[in-house]
Design a protein around this motif. Structure first.
Motif, PDB file in Angstrom:
ATOM      1  N   ALA A   1       0.814  -1.208   0.000  1.00  0.00           N
ATOM      2  CA  ALA A   1       0.000   0.000   0.000  1.00  0.00           C
ATOM      3  C   ALA A   1       0.853   1.266   0.000  1.00  0.00           C
ATOM      4  CB  ALA A   1      -0.933   0.000   1.209  1.00  0.00           C
ATOM      5  N   SER A   2       1.834   1.327   0.900  1.00  0.00           N
ATOM      6  CA  SER A   2       2.653   2.539   1.001  1.00  0.00           C
ATOM      7  C   SER A   2       3.471   2.764  -0.258  1.00  0.00           C
ATOM      8  CB  SER A   2       3.569   2.450   2.224  1.00  0.00           C
ATOM      9  OG  SER A   2       4.380   1.287   2.142  1.00  0.00           O
ATOM     10  N   ARG A   3       3.982   1.683  -0.850  1.00  0.00           N
ATOM     11  CA  ARG A   3       4.767   1.824  -2.075  1.00  0.00           C
ATOM     12  C   ARG A   3       3.890   2.303  -3.231  1.00  0.00           C
ATOM     13  NH1 ARG A   3       8.738  -2.912  -3.955  1.00  0.00           N
ATOM     14  NH2 ARG A   3       9.777  -2.127  -2.089  1.00  0.00           N
ATOM     15  N   GLN A   4       2.697   1.729  -3.348  1.00  0.00           N
ATOM     16  CA  GLN A   4       1.805   2.139  -4.425  1.00  0.00           C
ATOM     17  C   GLN A   4       1.359   3.589  -4.257  1.00  0.00           C
ATOM     18  OE1 GLN A   4       1.115   0.424  -7.136  1.00  0.00           O
ATOM     19  NE2 GLN A   4       2.434  -1.234  -6.418  1.00  0.00           N
ATOM     20  N   TRP A   5       1.103   3.984  -3.005  1.00  0.00           N
ATOM     21  CA  TRP A   5       0.714   5.370  -2.760  1.00  0.00           C
ATOM     22  C   TRP A   5       1.849   6.327  -3.121  1.00  0.00           C
ATOM     23  CZ3 TRP A   5      -1.889   9.540  -2.325  1.00  0.00           C
ATOM     24  CH2 TRP A   5      -1.395  10.642  -1.591  1.00  0.00           C
ATOM     25  N   ASN A   6       3.066   5.976  -2.719  1.00  0.00           N
ATOM     26  CA  ASN A   6       4.207   6.822  -3.022  1.00  0.00           C
ATOM     27  C   ASN A   6       4.427   6.922  -4.531  1.00  0.00           C
ATOM     28  OD1 ASN A   6       7.479   6.872  -3.475  1.00  0.00           O
ATOM     29  ND2 ASN A   6       6.816   8.182  -1.791  1.00  0.00           N
ATOM     30  N   ALA A   7       4.268   5.816  -5.242  1.00  0.00           N
ATOM     31  CA  ALA A   7       4.442   5.829  -6.691  1.00  0.00           C
ATOM     32  C   ALA A   7       3.395   6.715  -7.364  1.00  0.00           C
ATOM     33  CB  ALA A   7       4.372   4.408  -7.242  1.00  0.00           C
ATOM     34  N   LYS A   8       2.158   6.639  -6.873  1.00  0.00           N
ATOM     35  CA  LYS A   8       1.089   7.447  -7.466  1.00  0.00           C
ATOM     36  C   LYS A   8       1.310   8.930  -7.192  1.00  0.00           C
ATOM     37  CE  LYS A   8      -3.935   7.788  -7.814  1.00  0.00           C
ATOM     38  NZ  LYS A   8      -5.236   7.215  -7.401  1.00  0.00           N
ATOM     39  N   LEU A   9       1.690   9.253  -5.954  1.00  0.00           N
ATOM     40  CA  LEU A   9       1.932  10.654  -5.617  1.00  0.00           C
ATOM     41  C   LEU A   9       3.126  11.207  -6.389  1.00  0.00           C
ATOM     42  CD1 LEU A   9       1.321  13.145  -3.885  1.00  0.00           C
ATOM     43  CD2 LEU A   9       2.792  12.176  -2.109  1.00  0.00           C
ATOM     44  N   THR A  10       4.182  10.414  -6.494  1.00  0.00           N
ATOM     45  CA  THR A  10       5.360  10.848  -7.242  1.00  0.00           C
ATOM     46  C   THR A  10       5.023  11.121  -8.696  1.00  0.00           C
ATOM     47  OG1 THR A  10       6.827   9.588  -5.776  1.00  0.00           O
ATOM     48  CG2 THR A  10       7.699  10.204  -7.934  1.00  0.00           C
ATOM     49  N   THR A  11       4.251  10.224  -9.302  1.00  0.00           N
ATOM     50  CA  THR A  11       3.849  10.406 -10.699  1.00  0.00           C
ATOM     51  C   THR A  11       3.031  11.680 -10.874  1.00  0.00           C
ATOM     52  OG1 THR A  11       3.834   8.015 -11.036  1.00  0.00           O
ATOM     53  CG2 THR A  11       2.651   9.348 -12.641  1.00  0.00           C
ATOM     54  N   ALA A  12       2.120  11.928  -9.933  1.00  0.00           N
ATOM     55  CA  ALA A  12       1.281  13.124 -10.020  1.00  0.00           C
ATOM     56  C   ALA A  12       2.113  14.398  -9.909  1.00  0.00           C
ATOM     57  CB  ALA A  12       0.215  13.084  -8.931  1.00  0.00           C
ATOM     58  N   LEU A  13       3.120  14.403  -9.029  1.00  0.00           N
ATOM     59  CA  LEU A  13       3.962  15.587  -8.862  1.00  0.00           C
ATOM     60  C   LEU A  13       4.875  15.804 -10.066  1.00  0.00           C
ATOM     61  CD1 LEU A  13       4.933  15.205  -5.093  1.00  0.00           C
ATOM     62  CD2 LEU A  13       3.336  16.853  -6.073  1.00  0.00           C
ATOM     63  N   LEU A  14       5.417  14.718 -10.605  1.00  0.00           N
ATOM     64  CA  LEU A  14       6.290  14.842 -11.773  1.00  0.00           C
ATOM     65  C   LEU A  14       5.512  15.336 -12.991  1.00  0.00           C
ATOM     66  CD1 LEU A  14       8.471  11.600 -11.446  1.00  0.00           C
ATOM     67  CD2 LEU A  14       9.076  13.932 -10.792  1.00  0.00           C
ATOM     68  N   ASN A  15       4.250  14.976 -13.061  1.00  0.00           N
ATOM     69  CA  ASN A  15       3.433  15.391 -14.198  1.00  0.00           C
ATOM     70  C   ASN A  15       3.134  16.893 -14.201  1.00  0.00           C
ATOM     71  OD1 ASN A  15       3.320  12.812 -15.271  1.00  0.00           O
ATOM     72  ND2 ASN A  15       1.392  12.300 -14.269  1.00  0.00           N
ATOM     73  N   VAL A  16       3.230  17.532 -13.035  1.00  0.00           N
ATOM     74  CA  VAL A  16       2.958  18.971 -12.972  1.00  0.00           C
ATOM     75  C   VAL A  16       4.249  19.787 -12.858  1.00  0.00           C
ATOM     76  CG1 VAL A  16       0.647  18.695 -12.023  1.00  0.00           C
ATOM     77  CG2 VAL A  16       2.607  18.847 -10.463  1.00  0.00           C
ATOM     78  N   GLY A  17       5.355  19.158 -13.228  1.00  0.00           N
ATOM     79  CA  GLY A  17       6.602  19.911 -13.348  1.00  0.00           C
ATOM     80  C   GLY A  17       7.569  19.826 -12.193  1.00  0.00           C
ATOM     81  N   PHE A  18       7.284  18.997 -11.190  1.00  0.00           N
ATOM     82  CA  PHE A  18       8.204  18.874 -10.061  1.00  0.00           C
ATOM     83  C   PHE A  18       9.382  17.985 -10.433  1.00  0.00           C
ATOM     84  CE2 PHE A  18       4.732  20.510  -7.559  1.00  0.00           C
ATOM     85  CZ  PHE A  18       5.365  21.177  -6.538  1.00  0.00           C
ATOM     86  N   LYS A  19      10.489  18.210  -9.758  1.00  0.00           N
ATOM     87  CA  LYS A  19      11.687  17.397  -9.938  1.00  0.00           C
ATOM     88  C   LYS A  19      12.025  16.720  -8.621  1.00  0.00           C
ATOM     89  CE  LYS A  19      16.572  17.624 -11.255  1.00  0.00           C
ATOM     90  NZ  LYS A  19      17.701  18.505 -11.654  1.00  0.00           N
ATOM     91  N   GLN A  20      12.199  15.419  -8.687  1.00  0.00           N
ATOM     92  CA  GLN A  20      12.518  14.660  -7.477  1.00  0.00           C
ATOM     93  C   GLN A  20      14.005  14.740  -7.182  1.00  0.00           C
ATOM     94  OE1 GLN A  20      11.384  10.516  -7.644  1.00  0.00           O
ATOM     95  NE2 GLN A  20      11.204  10.361  -5.428  1.00  0.00           N
ATOM     96  N   SER A  21      14.335  15.033  -5.937  1.00  0.00           N
ATOM     97  CA  SER A  21      15.731  15.179  -5.544  1.00  0.00           C
ATOM     98  C   SER A  21      16.454  13.847  -5.574  1.00  0.00           C
ATOM     99  CB  SER A  21      15.813  15.784  -4.131  1.00  0.00           C
ATOM    100  OG  SER A  21      17.132  15.738  -3.632  1.00  0.00           O
TER     101      SER A  21
END
Length: 340
Positions: free
Chosen positions: A26-46
């Motif tokens: 659950a936690s991994r899937q949630w993190n993957a979904k949130l990361t994808t959503a942030l990257l789609n709006v222009g965020f860059k992961q450190s």
């Protein structure tokens, strides 16, 4: 023909279209979904810290820090924060908790001079659960010069209370560097704690009682120069004769990182122990530099490292000392590369 009755129960089987709380993934899937959503709006992961996301630069810069489903957002423009909240609310239905005040048992209060963080409520909860809320405070977290060992005292019949206390104290070190050494020292005995170990842990509680609201203060206006203090306690462990590495790193006058940990191998001299501590400090400085770079923070001056051992400094600066350091791991020589 005689018919034999049978009893049947009908079950409805549902195919999950999303992760649920309690599932291992659950936690991994949630993190993957949130990361994808942030990257789609222009965020860059450190690269230095995967939980940090940044976007923009200069006046349009803002950062987002994620811990499971708790999120901190920082920016100089409220319009950008509101835009981000609208995007997240549309995708996940978030709850806005307002300005930062209490986050993961850490209390934060801001003023024009800077920000103060502490864990006062968390510390008082620990004292209350342990029955030390009305105890007499003391001025030191441990007896100076005391050395505990696994064989001291009588083994506790129920070690769960000791383990729970040490676990909670370990989280308290997030804002209390003054108890870091003694708590990490006590954490070595969680497998088979004794009554003497528990007495030493209770002394830490009495020390906390003297200043439960003590924490860290970060100045609003300060230099961004990095400086670090590195030290080592040679062969201080009576059982293994391993040394203890200790360092603290400042950005300007603000403490941002500290550590007190036993070294992985036995050092043959105090110079070697100090040199290993320098290497560990250099690695931490390199990580902090990468993190600051992701946040578009740069310093015109190189990081300064303070060490009180002349031999370790000579080994770090002089490549001729190869004969004396052949037995030291190659990883330790990272300090030479950083100096170069």
């Amino acid at each position: 023909m005689e018919l034999t009755p049978f009893h049947y129960t009908l079950y409805q089987v549902c195919k999950l279209s999303r992760s649920l709380y309690g599932l291992k993934q659950a936690s991994r899937q949630w993190n993957a979904k949130l990361t994808t959503a942030l990257l789609n709006v222009g965020f860059k992961q450190s690269n230095a810290d995967p939980s940090l996301f940044t976007r923009g630069k200069d006046g349009d810069f803002f950062a987002l820090l994620v811990y499971v489903d708790d999120i901190l957002v920082a920016s100089g423009r409220m319009a950008l924060i509101q835009e981000l909240k609208d995007l997240l609310n549309k995708a996940f239905k978030i709850k806005d908790l307002g300005a930062l005040g209490y986050f993961l048992d850490i209390e934060a209060s801001s003023s024009k001079d800077g920000m103060n963080i502490c864990q006062r409520k968390y510390a008082l909860d620990i004292l209350n659960d342990a029955g030390f809320l009305d105890c007499k405070p003391i001025r030191t977290p441990m007896v100076p010069g005391s050395l505990l060992s696994p064989k001291d005292g009588t083994v506790l019949s129920d070690p769960s209370s000791y383990r729970r206390l040490i676990g909670r104290l370990l989280y308290l070190t997030a804002t209390r560097p003054d108890i870091t050494y003694v708590v990490h020292h006590l954490s070595q005995f969680v497998s088979a704690p004794t009554d003497k170990h528990m007495i030493a842990a209770h002394r830490v509680l009495r020390y906390i009682k003297g200043s439960p609201g003590q924490g860290l203060f970060y100045l609003a206006e300060a230099s961004l120069n990095l400086k670090a203090f590195s030290d080592s306690d040679w062969a201080s462990c009576a059982e293994t004769r391993k040394s203890v590495t200790g360092y603290c790193i400042f950005i300007g006058a603000s403490l941002v990182s500290w550590r007190s940990k036993k070294q992985a191998t036995v050092s043959k001299s105090s110079s070697e122990a100090e040199y290993r501590a320098l290497a560990t400090t250099a690695c931490e400085l390199q990580w902090i530099t990468s993190l600051l770079r992701d946040m578009h923070v740069s310093s015109a001056n190189p990081a300064v490292v303070y060490c009180d051992n002349k031999s370790a400094i000579a080994i770090a600066e002089n490549h001729v000392f190869h004969e004396r350091t052949k037995h030291i791991d190659i990883d330790c020589h990272i300090i030479r590369e950083r100096i170069t």
